[in-house]
Design a protein around this motif. Structure first.
Motif, PDB file in Angstrom:
ATOM      1  N   GLN A 148       0.785  -1.006   0.044  1.00 14.39           N
ATOM      2  CA  GLN A 148       0.391   0.063   0.078  1.00 14.39           C
ATOM      3  C   GLN A 148       0.711   1.375   0.048  1.00 14.39           C
ATOM      4  O   GLN A 148       0.299   2.329   0.032  1.00 14.39           O
ATOM      5  CB  GLN A 148      -0.893  -0.165   1.103  1.00 14.39           C
ATOM      6  CG  GLN A 148      -2.035  -1.016   1.020  1.00 14.39           C
ATOM      7  CD  GLN A 148      -2.967  -0.986  -0.064  1.00 14.39           C
ATOM      8  OE1 GLN A 148      -2.731  -1.010  -1.178  1.00 14.39           O
ATOM      9  NE2 GLN A 148      -4.208  -0.568   0.528  1.00 14.39           N
ATOM     10  N   LEU A 149       2.127   1.146   0.019  1.00 14.88           N
ATOM     11  CA  LEU A 149       3.043   2.212  -0.108  1.00 14.88           C
ATOM     12  C   LEU A 149       3.461   2.560  -1.427  1.00 14.88           C
ATOM     13  O   LEU A 149       3.672   1.587  -2.134  1.00 14.88           O
ATOM     14  CB  LEU A 149       4.313   2.034   0.786  1.00 14.88           C
ATOM     15  CG  LEU A 149       3.853   2.050   2.494  1.00 14.88           C
ATOM     16  CD1 LEU A 149       5.083   1.627   3.168  1.00 14.88           C
ATOM     17  CD2 LEU A 149       2.919   3.282   3.000  1.00 14.88           C
ATOM     18  N   SER A 150       3.970   3.732  -1.668  1.00 13.69           N
ATOM     19  CA  SER A 150       4.333   3.925  -3.117  1.00 13.69           C
ATOM     20  C   SER A 150       5.860   3.763  -2.958  1.00 13.69           C
ATOM     21  O   SER A 150       6.468   3.701  -2.116  1.00 13.69           O
ATOM     22  CB  SER A 150       3.796   5.377  -3.155  1.00 13.69           C
ATOM     23  OG  SER A 150       4.981   6.265  -2.509  1.00 13.69           O
ATOM     24  N   GLU A 151       6.536   3.701  -4.280  1.00 10.81           N
ATOM     25  CA  GLU A 151       7.735   3.542  -4.617  1.00 10.81           C
ATOM     26  C   GLU A 151       8.642   4.794  -3.920  1.00 10.81           C
ATOM     27  O   GLU A 151       9.610   4.377  -3.199  1.00 10.81           O
ATOM     28  CB  GLU A 151       8.169   3.348  -5.858  1.00 10.81           C
ATOM     29  CG  GLU A 151       9.527   3.149  -6.262  1.00 10.81           C
ATOM     30  CD  GLU A 151       9.947   3.011  -7.639  1.00 10.81           C
ATOM     31  OE1 GLU A 151      10.873   3.626  -8.238  1.00 10.81           O
ATOM     32  OE2 GLU A 151       8.927   2.119  -8.379  1.00 10.81           O
ATOM     33  N   GLU A 152       8.198   5.942  -3.916  1.00 11.66           N
ATOM     34  CA  GLU A 152       8.703   7.166  -3.496  1.00 11.66           C
ATOM     35  C   GLU A 152       8.792   7.034  -1.833  1.00 11.66           C
ATOM     36  O   GLU A 152      10.039   7.460  -1.328  1.00 11.66           O
ATOM     37  CB  GLU A 152       7.873   8.290  -3.646  1.00 11.66           C
ATOM     38  CG  GLU A 152       7.941   8.841  -5.223  1.00 11.66           C
ATOM     39  CD  GLU A 152       7.259   7.950  -6.133  1.00 11.66           C
ATOM     40  OE1 GLU A 152       6.482   7.216  -5.621  1.00 11.66           O
ATOM     41  OE2 GLU A 152       7.636   7.922  -7.387  1.00 11.66           O
ATOM     42  N   GLN A 153       7.932   6.650  -1.332  1.00 11.04           N
ATOM     43  CA  GLN A 153       7.802   6.307   0.178  1.00 11.04           C
ATOM     44  C   GLN A 153       8.785   5.321   0.449  1.00 11.04           C
ATOM     45  O   GLN A 153       9.834   5.341   1.714  1.00 11.04           O
ATOM     46  CB  GLN A 153       6.604   6.019   0.883  1.00 11.04           C
ATOM     47  CG  GLN A 153       5.596   6.963   0.694  1.00 11.04           C
ATOM     48  CD  GLN A 153       4.171   6.358   1.165  1.00 11.04           C
ATOM     49  OE1 GLN A 153       3.453   5.620   0.257  1.00 11.04           O
ATOM     50  NE2 GLN A 153       3.554   6.869   2.244  1.00 11.04           N
ATOM     51  N   LYS A 154       8.985   4.047  -0.288  1.00  7.98           N
ATOM     52  CA  LYS A 154       9.675   2.905   0.129  1.00  7.98           C
ATOM     53  C   LYS A 154      11.259   3.389   0.026  1.00  7.98           C
ATOM     54  O   LYS A 154      12.246   2.586   0.298  1.00  7.98           O
ATOM     55  CB  LYS A 154       9.351   1.793  -0.314  1.00  7.98           C
ATOM     56  CG  LYS A 154       8.102   1.302   0.064  1.00  7.98           C
ATOM     57  CD  LYS A 154       7.719  -0.143  -0.325  1.00  7.98           C
ATOM     58  CE  LYS A 154       7.356  -0.234  -1.709  1.00  7.98           C
ATOM     59  NZ  LYS A 154       6.736  -1.535  -2.121  1.00  7.98           N
ATOM     60  N   ARG A 155      11.558   4.366  -0.904  1.00  4.95           N
ATOM     61  CA  ARG A 155      13.075   4.703  -1.173  1.00  4.95           C
ATOM     62  C   ARG A 155      13.499   5.660  -0.027  1.00  4.95           C
ATOM     63  O   ARG A 155      14.925   5.613   0.093  1.00  4.95           O
ATOM     64  CB  ARG A 155      13.033   5.427  -2.751  1.00  4.95           C
ATOM     65  CG  ARG A 155      12.915   4.433  -3.663  1.00  4.95           C
ATOM     66  CD  ARG A 155      13.206   5.188  -5.061  1.00  4.95           C
ATOM     67  NE  ARG A 155      13.017   4.457  -6.277  1.00  4.95           N
ATOM     68  CZ  ARG A 155      13.830   3.276  -6.670  1.00  4.95           C
ATOM     69  NH1 ARG A 155      14.983   3.201  -5.924  1.00  4.95           N
ATOM     70  NH2 ARG A 155      13.716   2.669  -7.689  1.00  4.95           N
ATOM     71  N   ASN A 156      12.845   6.358   0.681  1.00  2.00           N
ATOM     72  CA  ASN A 156      13.196   6.954   1.792  1.00  2.00           C
ATOM     73  C   ASN A 156      13.608   5.989   2.792  1.00  2.00           C
ATOM     74  O   ASN A 156      13.191   5.164   3.118  1.00  2.00           O
ATOM     75  CB  ASN A 156      11.945   7.797   2.346  1.00  2.00           C
ATOM     76  CG  ASN A 156      11.538   9.138   1.500  1.00  2.00           C
ATOM     77  OD1 ASN A 156      12.309   9.738   0.777  1.00  2.00           O
ATOM     78  ND2 ASN A 156      10.152   9.276   1.408  1.00  2.00           N
ATOM     79  N   THR A 157      14.706   6.823   3.580  1.00  3.40           N
ATOM     80  CA  THR A 157      15.298   5.900   4.623  1.00  3.40           C
ATOM     81  C   THR A 157      15.691   6.763   5.718  1.00  3.40           C
ATOM     82  O   THR A 157      16.230   7.801   5.622  1.00  3.40           O
ATOM     83  CB  THR A 157      16.507   5.198   3.961  1.00  3.40           C
ATOM     84  OG1 THR A 157      16.424   4.721   2.878  1.00  3.40           O
ATOM     85  CG2 THR A 157      17.048   4.190   5.198  1.00  3.40           C
ATOM     86  N   TYR A 158      15.022   6.378   6.995  1.00  2.00           N
ATOM     87  CA  TYR A 158      15.241   6.999   8.209  1.00  2.00           C
ATOM     88  C   TYR A 158      16.542   6.636   9.020  1.00  2.00           C
ATOM     89  O   TYR A 158      16.766   5.404   8.910  1.00  2.00           O
ATOM     90  CB  TYR A 158      13.967   7.268   8.867  1.00  2.00           C
ATOM     91  CG  TYR A 158      13.126   8.284   8.275  1.00  2.00           C
ATOM     92  CD1 TYR A 158      12.790   9.615   8.856  1.00  2.00           C
ATOM     93  CD2 TYR A 158      12.414   8.150   7.136  1.00  2.00           C
ATOM     94  CE1 TYR A 158      11.934  10.520   8.412  1.00  2.00           C
ATOM     95  CE2 TYR A 158      11.717   9.092   6.507  1.00  2.00           C
ATOM     96  CZ  TYR A 158      11.378  10.245   7.138  1.00  2.00           C
ATOM     97  OH  TYR A 158      10.506  11.190   6.770  1.00  2.00           O
ATOM     98  N   LYS A 159      17.094   7.592  10.023  1.00  2.00           N
ATOM     99  CA  LYS A 159      18.007   6.794  10.728  1.00  2.00           C
ATOM    100  C   LYS A 159      17.283   6.244  12.119  1.00  2.00           C
ATOM    101  O   LYS A 159      17.100   6.586  13.288  1.00  2.00           O
ATOM    102  CB  LYS A 159      18.929   8.056  11.444  1.00  2.00           C
ATOM    103  CG  LYS A 159      19.433   8.925  10.457  1.00  2.00           C
ATOM    104  CD  LYS A 159      20.407   9.965  10.767  1.00  2.00           C
ATOM    105  CE  LYS A 159      21.203  10.643   9.687  1.00  2.00           C
ATOM    106  NZ  LYS A 159      21.982  11.637  10.253  1.00  2.00           N
TER     107      LYS A 159
END
Length: 358
Positions: free
Chosen positions: A267-278
């Motif tokens: 349900q998440l977009s590719e843009e969301q899944k490319r983001n990476t948090y610490k």
């Protein structure tokens, strides 16, 4: 001489009566135990998920959407299994889960229960696909929880968490140190920052030659934990080699999907899944009033391909069915009966030994 014989007989009579009384009490206590234990276990095995058998199982997924296996090789002999407090996609090929899903909330983690180990084989899995306790014995690997016991809210969920369908062969230091700290860090995000966290945990098998233990339980090359926090949009994944090196790295969900061949959050977009948090590596690194910082955008990894609505609906239906069985009244097969009887006998023997020692 006759008096001595009578005294001797009296002594033996007293001893016999004492032992008979102890045995009788033991039988009564054991009978009560069997009834209570049997009822509890049968209830747990036949009610592993809420009795409604409908969408209650799906609440462990973000927007009620399960991860989707994209590789045909992963789909072979797979079992969608609903448990109390978590869900599993189990593989009869690796004899481990492929992924385990949990929805962690502040309300859920406010309920803590003492740990009580109860490792057991999963009766809903066919015998030829089932990991056994003997497989792990003397292997040098821990029975590593994917959904941790400390996340469970009640005794039924705790019992479920000790199913071997929720376990992978995990290197001792990885399990007892690295993974424990990551589990604690994830719970700290929920409890300190008061936000929901959707978690997908599982093994990675990335090697040309894979090691096995017992009768074909495959040892993962790495273990992962992908997390998503809808409140803040923070997202990322822990990825740790399954050895005693104590190494762990934080990667994007896309990186993980490329390694696994699984769409972890459809349900998440590719843009969301490319983001990476610490993502925090320890509970102490989590601060109540300090949001998790952004790390980077992953432009290189190949994100999992999209899954059609029809495919996702079919998978949701499979989980709903797993939630209503065997509680729906369907007959229990012979393998399941054997597993139940085996565990009842083992527990009964342990109880009798404790009784005799007292």
């Amino acid at each position: 001489m006759a008096r001595k014989r009578r005294n001797s007989n009296n002594i033996w009579t007293q001893i016999f009566n004492q032992n008979s009384l102890k045995v009788l009490l033991g039988v009564v206590a054991t009978g009560s135990f069997v009834i209570a234990f049997g009822q509890e276990k049968i209830s747990q095995w036949t009610s592993l998920v809420p009795s409604s058998g409908n969408s209650a199982c799906l609440t462990q997924f973000y927007r009620e959407t399960p991860p989707y296996l994209l590789k045909n090789s992963l789909q072979k002999d797979s079992y969608p299994l609903c448990f109390n407090d978590f869900n599993v996609m189990y593989s009869g090929v690796s004899k481990t889960p492929l992924w385990v899903a949990e929805a962690l909330t502040p309300a859920r983690l406010s309920q803590r229960i003492p740990r009580e180990d109860n490792f057991h084989e999963e009766p809903r899995v066919k015998a030829e696909h089932r990991a056994t306790l003997l497989d792990y014995r003397g292997s040098g690997y821990d029975r590593g929880h994917m959904a941790p016991n400390a996340d469970m809210t009640n005794l039924a969920a705790q019992f479920d968490s000790f199913s071997l369908a929720n376990m992978v062969p995990q290197a001792p230091k990885n399990n007892q140190q690295v993974w424990r700290e990551l589990e604690e860090a994830t719970r700290a995000v929920v409890t300190k920052q008061k936000q929901d966290v959707y978690v997908i945990t599982g093994p990675s098998f990335n090697a040309k030659r894979l090691k096995t233990i017992g009768q074909g339980v495959i040892v993962p090359t790495a273990v992962y934990k992908a997390v998503y926090m809808p409140k803040t949009g923070a997202i990322g994944a822990y990825y740790a080699p399954n050895n005693d090196s104590l190494q762990v790295q934080v990667v994007s969900v896309c990186y993980l999907e490329e390694q696994l061949g699984i769409n972890l959050f459809p349900q998440l977009s590719e843009e969301q899944k490319r983001n990476t948090y610490k993502l925090p590596l320890t509970a102490n690194a989590v601060k109540a009033n300090t949001p998790i910082a952004y790390s980077h955008w992953d432009a290189e990894s190949q994100c999992a391909e999209d899954v059609s609505a029809e495919q996702l609906q079919a998978l949701q239906t499979e989980f709903k069915r797993s939630g209503s069985s065997p509680a729906s009244g369907a007959s229990i097969d012979a393998d399941t009966q054997d597993a139940i009887v085996k565990q009842l006998i083992e527990a009964l023997l342990q109880y009798i030994l404790q009784l005799l020692k007292s």
